[in-house]
Design an enzyme around this catalytic site. Sequence first.
Site, PDB file in Angstrom:
ATOM      1  N   CYS A   1     -22.394 -77.840  62.241  1.00 45.14           N
ATOM      2  CA  CYS A   1     -22.235 -79.140  61.596  1.00 45.14           C
ATOM      3  C   CYS A   1     -20.806 -79.645  61.757  1.00 45.14           C
ATOM      4  O   CYS A   1     -19.887 -78.883  62.058  1.00 45.14           O
ATOM      5  CB  CYS A   1     -22.584 -79.056  60.121  1.00 45.14           C
ATOM      6  SG  CYS A   1     -21.492 -77.949  59.212  1.00 45.14           S
TER       7      CYS A   1
ATOM      8  N   CYS B   1     -18.297 -78.030  59.435  1.00 38.70           N
ATOM      9  CA  CYS B   1     -17.830 -76.719  59.913  1.00 38.70           C
ATOM     10  C   CYS B   1     -16.723 -76.906  60.951  1.00 38.70           C
ATOM     11  O   CYS B   1     -15.754 -76.148  60.991  1.00 38.70           O
ATOM     12  CB  CYS B   1     -18.977 -75.944  60.547  1.00 38.70           C
ATOM     13  SG  CYS B   1     -20.413 -75.832  59.480  1.00 38.70           S
TER      14      CYS B   1
ATOM     15  N   ASP C   1     -13.423-111.689  86.268  1.00 35.57           N
ATOM     16  CA  ASP C   1     -12.619-112.033  87.431  1.00 35.57           C
ATOM     17  C   ASP C   1     -13.604-112.399  88.535  1.00 35.57           C
ATOM     18  O   ASP C   1     -14.678-111.798  88.634  1.00 35.57           O
ATOM     19  CB  ASP C   1     -11.780-110.821  87.850  1.00 35.57           C
ATOM     20  CG  ASP C   1     -11.018-111.082  89.127  1.00 35.57           C
ATOM     21  OD1 ASP C   1     -10.318-112.101  89.192  1.00 35.57           O
ATOM     22  OD2 ASP C   1     -11.140-110.268  90.062  1.00 35.57           O
TER      23      ASP C   1
END
Length: 719
Positions: A19, A22, A407
């Site tokens: 997780c 953790c 551009d």
Amino acid sequence: MSEEKEGNQHVYRVQGFTCANCAGKFEKNVKDIPGVGDANVNFGASKISVTGDASIEELEKAGAFENLKIIHERSRKQSSDKREEAVEEKIPFYKKYTTLLYSITFLALGYLSLFVNSDDNVVTILLFLTSMLVGGLSLFKVGFQNLLKLEFDMKTLMTVAVIGGAIIGEWAEVAVVVILFAISEELERFSMDRARNSIRSLMNIAPKEALVRRNGQEIMVPVEDISVGDIMIVRPGQKIAMDGKVISGHTSVNQAAITGESVPVEKTADDEVFAGTLNEEGLIEVQITKLVEDTTIAKIIHLVEEAQGERAPSQAFVDKFAKYYTPIIMVIALLVAIVPPLFFAGSWETWVYQGLAVLVVGCPCALVISTPISIVSAIGNAAKKGVLVKGGIYLEEIGSLKAIAFDKTGTLTKGVPAVTDYKVLEEGKNQKELLSIITALEYRSQHPLASAIMKKADAENVAYSDINVEDFSSITGKGIKGKINNVLYYIGSPTLFNELLSSNKFDKDLEDEILTLQKQGKTAMVVGTEDQLLAIIAVADEVREVSKEVIKKLHKAGIQETIMLTGDNQSTANAIGRHVGVSNVQAELMPEDKLNFIKQLTVSHKKVAMVGDGVNDAPALAASTVGIAMGGAGTDTALETADVALMGDDLSKLPFTVKLSRKALNVIKANITFAISIKLIALLLVVPGWLTLWIAILSDMGATLIVALNSMRLMRVKE
């Protein structure tokens, strides 16, 4: 990739994260190691960067609470590769989940004893207790350590809830809660690994060895031992192992793995090829131009992994929210447990039980993973489609764009001039013969448009290089002239021929025809002699076939304004702008003018993207909300300058990127809303006293599963 260092910085791969919480705790523990100046965990890529000196053993000790395995990132040293392979080798299901299976077995025996004996029978209690200890030993270890340090995370909440449940005699429910929490963690780990693997699969694209010619012999050499300048031989059907330049042979190469292009690309001498692409037809010899750690695929993997570590705005919100959320939940749980018995004559057993259920509901698993899985899934999907997004923040910004500036040259157009019109004015004059004369003159010219005429001649197999041209000269600002077979020919602007010819030869119809070509954005040149007009030839920078469709899709997707920026004159710019369908044309701009326009656009539209080639557009790309570079494959400038790179020089990937970004934003918002809502609904069940440990853990596990599955949908978003 090679070992990465900045000063004394080392990068390590981490195995075993379950997780995000953790990961944060591991980062904090590593920072506390003597000799470590700083540490930064990239949870998405499962890596940690450590500034300072720390041994593998010290790092693994810092991650012992999660049983983390650490591997130094040294792909050039095969010893570390072997260890990583050993860690990542496939483990049979029953071996991988032995602890969980034993825990479930003891739980089943506990329920069997419950029916045969009773809930307060010693055997029943021992079986449930064994199930809890087997399935939750690692949970309890971390939970107790956290309690002693007054650190409150998911495992702390669960440990307190389990201890409390055991004290009030809810052995069966507590055992089930422990097992469901373990399953929930495995689901979280599995879903995050699935998302990470979308990038890890890229690492296996390029072969680990290549056929190289050395000292007149052809030998297989590991890619780590190949040097710049080596000659690599690639046979049909083989994958290209290294970046390089074709020095002999002709083939077509499938570049989908790098650029997302579905159609193979023709490759001949001097063309670039990339590691991980597939040689489909002919045998080619390639001169190596980059070391293995500098190849385009290596850079893509590195940049994508770095992107996964960049915190998106929504991730920052979740992190901040979770920081205050857990302590608040603990306070609420305490109040639920003591207020009703103390002030409203409630049952201590009932309300302590409700308080423990609140702790279980409070586990923010679903909330914590709601954003990282979404970001990793979306960035991984984009990379596989040939779009390199360099951070979660840019992924989110693209979804809220209001205007996109392009551009012109090399973006909306191909950036290469081509002959668009060729009309012979003299009846009976052979078209090919006249084209050979025109090309023979242009062949000696240094004018940028000469290459377009030469390409047309080559395409039509018209010979020109051997034609003898005498008295060749350039007429400054007007054109060129030269003598072929004693005839003096001129090629130049209409102005040149107005000066050369009498007015009755340059009639109104011809003037109108030339004016029409110029209005279409083409450069019209006239071919003739001192007394005769022979042909008109027009050259233009060709518009990309996809430009019109891309602009149409962007407008349909809700982009309010599309703007073309160019240094061309206004009439040429307007013609191209009308053709592609942009809503605004800005012409005759210098690079600093483009920058100033982007700044103005940002003020009026807030969220603005600039699409360019990443070289001369660098200032404008940097000033925009999101800078998007064309042709990132093999272009270091584009990869470094832009926030997003379209690897295959393919503008059609832009609407897909906008679509993916918006989908990711919606998924993240839905995940966060759902994760918080399910918690609130479960907490409201406390009021009538309906909340149980079962409902609490199932709501948490269900929310985690739904959020993970919803996030992983982003891996399947199509163009």
